[in-house]
Design a protein around this motif. Structure first.
Motif, PDB file in Angstrom:
ATOM      1  N   HIS A  75      -7.298  19.192   0.423  1.00  0.00           N
ATOM      2  CA  HIS A  75      -6.830  18.807   1.750  1.00  0.00           C
ATOM      3  C   HIS A  75      -6.166  20.006   2.425  1.00  0.00           C
ATOM      4  CE1 HIS A  75      -7.324  14.698   0.357  1.00  0.00           C
ATOM      5  NE2 HIS A  75      -6.761  14.171   1.434  1.00  0.00           N
ATOM      6  N   LEU A  76      -6.246  20.029   3.732  1.00  0.00           N
ATOM      7  CA  LEU A  76      -5.583  21.063   4.528  1.00  0.00           C
ATOM      8  C   LEU A  76      -4.837  20.365   5.670  1.00  0.00           C
ATOM      9  CD1 LEU A  76      -5.870  24.203   4.379  1.00  0.00           C
ATOM     10  CD2 LEU A  76      -7.433  24.009   6.309  1.00  0.00           C
TER      11      LEU A  76
ATOM     12  N   ILE B 148      -4.318  13.034   7.262  1.00  0.00           N
ATOM     13  CA  ILE B 148      -2.928  12.898   6.823  1.00  0.00           C
ATOM     14  C   ILE B 148      -2.032  12.636   8.041  1.00  0.00           C
ATOM     15  CG2 ILE B 148      -1.002  14.248   5.897  1.00  0.00           C
ATOM     16  CD1 ILE B 148      -3.026  15.614   4.017  1.00  0.00           C
TER      17      ILE B 148
ATOM     18  N   GLY C  23       0.850  -1.199   0.000  1.00  0.00           N
ATOM     19  CA  GLY C  23       0.000   0.000   0.000  1.00  0.00           C
ATOM     20  C   GLY C  23       0.877   1.237   0.000  1.00  0.00           C
TER      21      GLY C  23
ATOM     22  N   PRO D 150      -6.451  -0.071   3.722  1.00  0.00           N
ATOM     23  CA  PRO D 150      -7.660   0.299   4.465  1.00  0.00           C
ATOM     24  C   PRO D 150      -8.345  -0.926   5.068  1.00  0.00           C
ATOM     25  CG  PRO D 150      -7.760   1.036   2.148  1.00  0.00           C
ATOM     26  CD  PRO D 150      -6.587   0.135   2.274  1.00  0.00           C
TER      27      PRO D 150
ATOM     28  N   ALA E 212      -0.191  -1.512   4.839  1.00  0.00           N
ATOM     29  CA  ALA E 212      -0.707  -0.139   4.965  1.00  0.00           C
ATOM     30  C   ALA E 212      -1.946  -0.017   4.084  1.00  0.00           C
ATOM     31  CB  ALA E 212       0.379   0.863   4.567  1.00  0.00           C
TER      32      ALA E 212
ATOM     33  N   GLY F 131      -2.103   2.772   8.705  1.00  0.00           N
ATOM     34  CA  GLY F 131      -3.222   3.409   7.992  1.00  0.00           C
ATOM     35  C   GLY F 131      -3.866   4.429   8.900  1.00  0.00           C
ATOM     36  N   ASP F 132      -4.603   5.353   8.299  1.00  0.00           N
ATOM     37  CA  ASP F 132      -5.214   6.421   9.092  1.00  0.00           C
ATOM     38  C   ASP F 132      -6.235   5.900  10.097  1.00  0.00           C
ATOM     39  OD1 ASP F 132      -7.168   5.681   7.242  1.00  0.00           O
ATOM     40  OD2 ASP F 132      -7.646   7.729   6.619  1.00  0.00           O
TER      41      ASP F 132
ATOM     42  N   LEU G 237      -2.390  -7.201  -3.391  1.00  0.00           N
ATOM     43  CA  LEU G 237      -2.238  -8.306  -2.436  1.00  0.00           C
ATOM     44  C   LEU G 237      -3.524  -9.127  -2.400  1.00  0.00           C
ATOM     45  CD1 LEU G 237      -0.238  -9.422  -0.273  1.00  0.00           C
ATOM     46  CD2 LEU G 237      -1.584  -8.160   1.409  1.00  0.00           C
TER      47      LEU G 237
ATOM     48  N   ALA H  54     -14.267   7.916   2.300  1.00  0.00           N
ATOM     49  CA  ALA H  54     -13.174   8.882   2.494  1.00  0.00           C
ATOM     50  C   ALA H  54     -12.467   8.672   3.826  1.00  0.00           C
ATOM     51  CB  ALA H  54     -13.727  10.302   2.397  1.00  0.00           C
ATOM     52  N   THR H  55     -13.246   8.484   4.894  1.00  0.00           N
ATOM     53  CA  THR H  55     -12.668   8.244   6.232  1.00  0.00           C
ATOM     54  C   THR H  55     -13.615   7.312   6.991  1.00  0.00           C
ATOM     55  OG1 THR H  55     -13.861   9.992   7.429  1.00  0.00           O
ATOM     56  CG2 THR H  55     -11.813  10.652   6.329  1.00  0.00           C
TER      57      THR H  55
ATOM     58  N   ALA I  55      -2.582   0.035  -7.253  1.00  0.00           N
ATOM     59  CA  ALA I  55      -2.910   0.989  -8.322  1.00  0.00           C
ATOM     60  C   ALA I  55      -1.679   1.249  -9.193  1.00  0.00           C
ATOM     61  CB  ALA I  55      -3.407   2.305  -7.714  1.00  0.00           C
TER      62      ALA I  55
ATOM     63  N   GLY J 238      -0.231   7.362  -3.475  1.00  0.00           N
ATOM     64  CA  GLY J 238      -1.000   8.471  -2.872  1.00  0.00           C
ATOM     65  C   GLY J 238      -2.336   8.056  -2.310  1.00  0.00           C
TER      66      GLY J 238
ATOM     67  N   CYS K 199      -5.140  10.456  -1.173  1.00  0.00           N
ATOM     68  CA  CYS K 199      -4.567  11.806  -1.119  1.00  0.00           C
ATOM     69  C   CYS K 199      -3.650  11.954  -2.334  1.00  0.00           C
ATOM     70  CB  CYS K 199      -3.789  11.918   0.193  1.00  0.00           C
ATOM     71  SG  CYS K 199      -3.032  13.501   0.496  1.00  0.00           S
TER      72      CYS K 199
HETATM   73  C1  LIG Z   1     -11.786  13.823  -0.305  1.00  0.00           C
HETATM   74  C2  LIG Z   1     -10.888  13.705   0.906  1.00  0.00           C
HETATM   75  C3  LIG Z   1     -10.526  14.861   1.599  1.00  0.00           C
HETATM   76  C4  LIG Z   1      -9.695  14.758   2.716  1.00  0.00           C
HETATM   77  N1  LIG Z   1      -9.287  15.914   3.354  1.00  0.00           N
HETATM   78  C5  LIG Z   1      -8.348  15.831   4.313  1.00  0.00           C
HETATM   79  C6  LIG Z   1      -7.792  17.027   4.877  1.00  0.00           C
HETATM   80  O1  LIG Z   1      -8.164  18.154   4.514  1.00  0.00           O
HETATM   81  N2  LIG Z   1      -6.820  16.888   5.825  1.00  0.00           N
HETATM   82  C7  LIG Z   1      -6.382  15.669   6.236  1.00  0.00           C
HETATM   83  O2  LIG Z   1      -5.468  15.635   7.067  1.00  0.00           O
HETATM   84  N3  LIG Z   1      -6.896  14.524   5.727  1.00  0.00           N
HETATM   85  C8  LIG Z   1      -7.865  14.569   4.777  1.00  0.00           C
HETATM   86  N4  LIG Z   1      -8.361  13.417   4.221  1.00  0.00           N
HETATM   87  C9  LIG Z   1      -7.916  12.098   4.756  1.00  0.00           C
HETATM   88  C10 LIG Z   1      -6.598  11.611   4.147  1.00  0.00           C
HETATM   89  O3  LIG Z   1      -6.604  11.724   2.751  1.00  0.00           O
HETATM   90  C11 LIG Z   1      -6.440  10.129   4.523  1.00  0.00           C
HETATM   91  O4  LIG Z   1      -6.514  10.027   5.910  1.00  0.00           O
HETATM   92  C12 LIG Z   1      -5.106   9.531   4.063  1.00  0.00           C
HETATM   93  O5  LIG Z   1      -4.821   9.844   2.733  1.00  0.00           O
HETATM   94  C13 LIG Z   1      -5.167   7.998   4.269  1.00  0.00           C
HETATM   95  O6  LIG Z   1      -3.921   7.423   3.892  1.00  0.00           O
HETATM   96  P1  LIG Z   1      -3.666   5.856   4.105  1.00  0.00           P
HETATM   97  O7  LIG Z   1      -2.312   5.574   3.602  1.00  0.00           O
HETATM   98  O8  LIG Z   1      -4.008   5.483   5.502  1.00  0.00           O
HETATM   99  O9  LIG Z   1      -4.770   5.106   3.207  1.00  0.00           O
HETATM  100  P2  LIG Z   1      -4.967   5.080   1.617  1.00  0.00           P
HETATM  101  O10 LIG Z   1      -4.704   6.415   1.056  1.00  0.00           O
HETATM  102  O11 LIG Z   1      -6.315   4.474   1.391  1.00  0.00           O
HETATM  103  O12 LIG Z   1      -3.833   4.096   1.087  1.00  0.00           O
HETATM  104  C14 LIG Z   1      -4.000   2.706   0.886  1.00  0.00           C
HETATM  105  C15 LIG Z   1      -3.236   2.285  -0.353  1.00  0.00           C
HETATM  106  O13 LIG Z   1      -3.339   0.865  -0.498  1.00  0.00           O
HETATM  107  C16 LIG Z   1      -3.579   0.548  -1.850  1.00  0.00           C
HETATM  108  N5  LIG Z   1      -4.228  -0.763  -1.888  1.00  0.00           N
HETATM  109  C17 LIG Z   1      -5.527  -1.058  -1.655  1.00  0.00           C
HETATM  110  N6  LIG Z   1      -5.726  -2.387  -1.741  1.00  0.00           N
HETATM  111  C18 LIG Z   1      -4.544  -2.949  -2.031  1.00  0.00           C
HETATM  112  C19 LIG Z   1      -4.087  -4.300  -2.214  1.00  0.00           C
HETATM  113  N7  LIG Z   1      -4.917  -5.351  -2.086  1.00  0.00           N
HETATM  114  N8  LIG Z   1      -2.772  -4.514  -2.494  1.00  0.00           N
HETATM  115  C20 LIG Z   1      -1.901  -3.470  -2.608  1.00  0.00           C
HETATM  116  N9  LIG Z   1      -2.270  -2.192  -2.426  1.00  0.00           N
HETATM  117  C21 LIG Z   1      -3.572  -1.927  -2.143  1.00  0.00           C
HETATM  118  C22 LIG Z   1      -4.457   1.685  -2.332  1.00  0.00           C
HETATM  119  O14 LIG Z   1      -4.420   1.784  -3.762  1.00  0.00           O
HETATM  120  C23 LIG Z   1      -3.810   2.876  -1.642  1.00  0.00           C
HETATM  121  O15 LIG Z   1      -2.763   3.443  -2.412  1.00  0.00           O
HETATM  122  C24 LIG Z   1      -9.234  13.481   3.141  1.00  0.00           C
HETATM  123  C25 LIG Z   1      -9.620  12.328   2.453  1.00  0.00           C
HETATM  124  C26 LIG Z   1     -10.428  12.429   1.336  1.00  0.00           C
HETATM  125  C27 LIG Z   1     -10.795  11.159   0.589  1.00  0.00           C
END
Ligand SMILES: Cc1cc2nc3c(=O)[nH]c(=O)nc-3n(C[C@H](O)[C@H](O)[C@H](O)COP(=O)(O)OP(=O)(O)OC[C@H]3O[C@@H](n4cnc5c(N)ncnc54)[C@H](O)[C@@H]3O)c2cc1C
Length: 404
Positions: free
Chosen positions: A60-61, A382, A11, A240, A238, A371-372, A212, A345-346, A36, A40, A43
């Motif tokens: 995002h902020l 973030i 991830g 969701p 990493a 993960g978040d 995966l 989204a969250t 993918a 990112g 984000c």
């Molecule tokens: C529209 C929107 C607005 C937001 N605004 C804000 C903001 O203003 N401020 C802020 O702090 N946060 C904001 N957030 C939240 C923030 O974007 C997320 O908390 C953060 O990006 C989550 O990151 P992550 O790495 O935990 O998860 P993800 O970004 O979901 O990363 C998971 C990764 O795993 C990959 N993946 C999935 N399945 C598999 C698999 N089977 N094998 C391999 N890879 C896989 C996915 O493609 C992805 O790249 C916002 C979110 C959204 C959607």
């Protein structure tokens, strides 16, 4: 962890990138696997052909209070593509047409309300933002928009404990903590591309289009590749929770999510927001925060359950009408637009879901989670994603002092 082993990060969202950057910079052999064709996750930026502009999946902020996120951006050089704006939060009420700005010297509410928002007196486990602040004078004009923006959850269900914790981090840190960091060149230019460059510089491998399918202590199985795990190897998943649940049966609780809808409008010319701000809070409106970047106006709708199932034209028309009123624009139809619906989204940040967030350790030795959504005082942001990636790398490498 033996330096002979490999750290596999599955991830390449911000959590995975943060784990990989911290480990690779510490000299660890790192391999990243991402489903993918890009990094990112939730984000990211992309070139939108219809608008002819690079846009983000959603505006995002980051605040100055998000110290781990800023440390990551500094370590990769991505901070150069971020800008610290004035700690000023302008709002307009579309019902009354009144506007105002919250700054460190112009607080949003009286002292009694602020103390309640900071968690004083004591906040109960089952309290919601609505039950704690819903009857205050500044609820509609400040606590409601803050709750929707930070928690992506309606106040009547959002955890008051989590909200008051984030308010303490933001409001008690003065101007530096309240400084909004924006992304003039897009999210990927600041938070994704510099991390990939750092990984490449430190010799990490990254494989895209590798989904995966199964995991155990011996191997990671992807669509068409199997990666055997040696005794010294470690894994950080990493991913969701909705992806992990079938991969680790019986270990991931059912975690409800909430959507965010973003509408991006490409205007005929750049449009300035009041006082030269980069964003504007909308009160008594379907849209919540308006952002400007050159000739693209973007509006974010958090906790967007009531909007997400509408068709794109209806969403664009409704949000454009609000933008027109907020900015006093002539009565013209919506310019070219792109609607982005992030249905998951969250997490929902209600008290039950918040309490059920698991820690980073799995029942399988050498395999950790990031993960978040991993247990944290932060809502899914973030900051939560990057902090969880760093924590997972510390555990996987048995290096509690690891930093970026
Ligand atoms: C529209 C929107 C607005 C937001 N605004 C804000 C903001 O203003 N401020 C802020 O702090 N946060 C904001 N957030 C939240 C923030 O974007 C997320 O908390 C953060 O990006 C989550 O990151 P992550 O790495 O935990 O998860 P993800 O970004 O979901 O990363 C998971 C990764 O795993 C990959 N993946 C999935 N399945 C598999 C698999 N089977 N094998 C391999 N890879 C896989 C996915 O493609 C992805 O790249 C916002 C979110 C959204 C959607």
């Amino acid at each position: 962890m033996s330096s002979a082993g490999t750290l596999h990060v599955v991830g390449a969202g911000l959590a995975g990138l943060a784990a990989a950057v911290a480990a690779a910079k510490a000299g660890q052999r790192v391999v990243v696997h991402e489903a993918a064709g890009h990094a990112g996750g939730r984000c990211r930026s992309f070139m939108d052909e219809r608008l002819g502009r690079v846009i983000d999946n959603g505006s995002h902020l980051v605040l100055g209070a998000n110290r781990t996120a800023l440390a990551y951006a500094r370590a990769t050089g991505g901070i150069e593509a971020m800008e610290a704006a004035q700690p000023a939060f302008p709002f307009i009420d579309l019902a009354s047409a009144k506007s105002w700005t919250v700054t460190p010297s112009r607080p949003p509410a009286g002292i009694g309300e602020i103390l309640r928002a900071l968690g004083l007196p004591w906040t109960g486990k089952s309290e919601t933002v609505g039950s704690r602040l819903g009857h205050t004078a500044s609820f509609t004009r400040f606590w409601l928009p803050m709750c929707e923006a930070i928690m992506n959850t309606a106040p009547h269900e959002a955890s008051a404990r989590m909200f008051t914790w984030t308010m303490r981090k933001a409001l008690l840190g003065g101007a530096p903590a309240l400084t909004p960091w924006i992304f003039p060149g897009g999210l990927s230019a600041a938070l994704v591309a510099p991390a990939l460059a750092t990984l490449s510089l430190f010799g990490a491998e990254i494989h895209f289009r590798r989904r995966l399918k199964a995991v155990n202590s011996q191997a990671l199985s992807f669509d068409d590749t199997e990666v055997a795990l040696g005794a010294a190897d470690r894994v950080i998943l990493a991913l969701p929770p909705w992806v992990l649940a079938p991969l680790l049966p019986g270990t991931i609780p059912d975690m409800p999510t909430r959507p965010i809808v973003n509408a991006h409008f490409r205007c005929a010319q750049p449009i300035d927001l009041p006082h030269g701000s980069h964003f504007l809070g909308l009160v008594n409106a379907s849209g919540h925060w308006l952002f400007t970047r050159g000739d693209v106006l973007s509006v974010t709708v958090s906790a967007a359950g009531s909007l997400v199932d509408l068709d794109n034209d209806s969403i664009a028309e409704r949000l454009w009408e609000e933008i027109r009123r907020a900015l006093n624009l002539p009565p013209i139809p919506p310019p070219p637009y792109r609607i982005m619906k992030e249905k998951r989204a969250t997490l929902a940040h209600d008290n039950q879901t918040t309490a059920s967030r698991p820690g980073p350790v799995t029942g399988i030795e050498g395999i950790f989670l990031a993960g978040d959504w991993i247990a944290s005082p932060w809502p899914c942001t973030i900051e939560a994603a990057i902090s969880s990636g760093l924590s997972a790398a510390r555990l996987a490498l048995s290096r509690p002092g690891l930093t970026f």
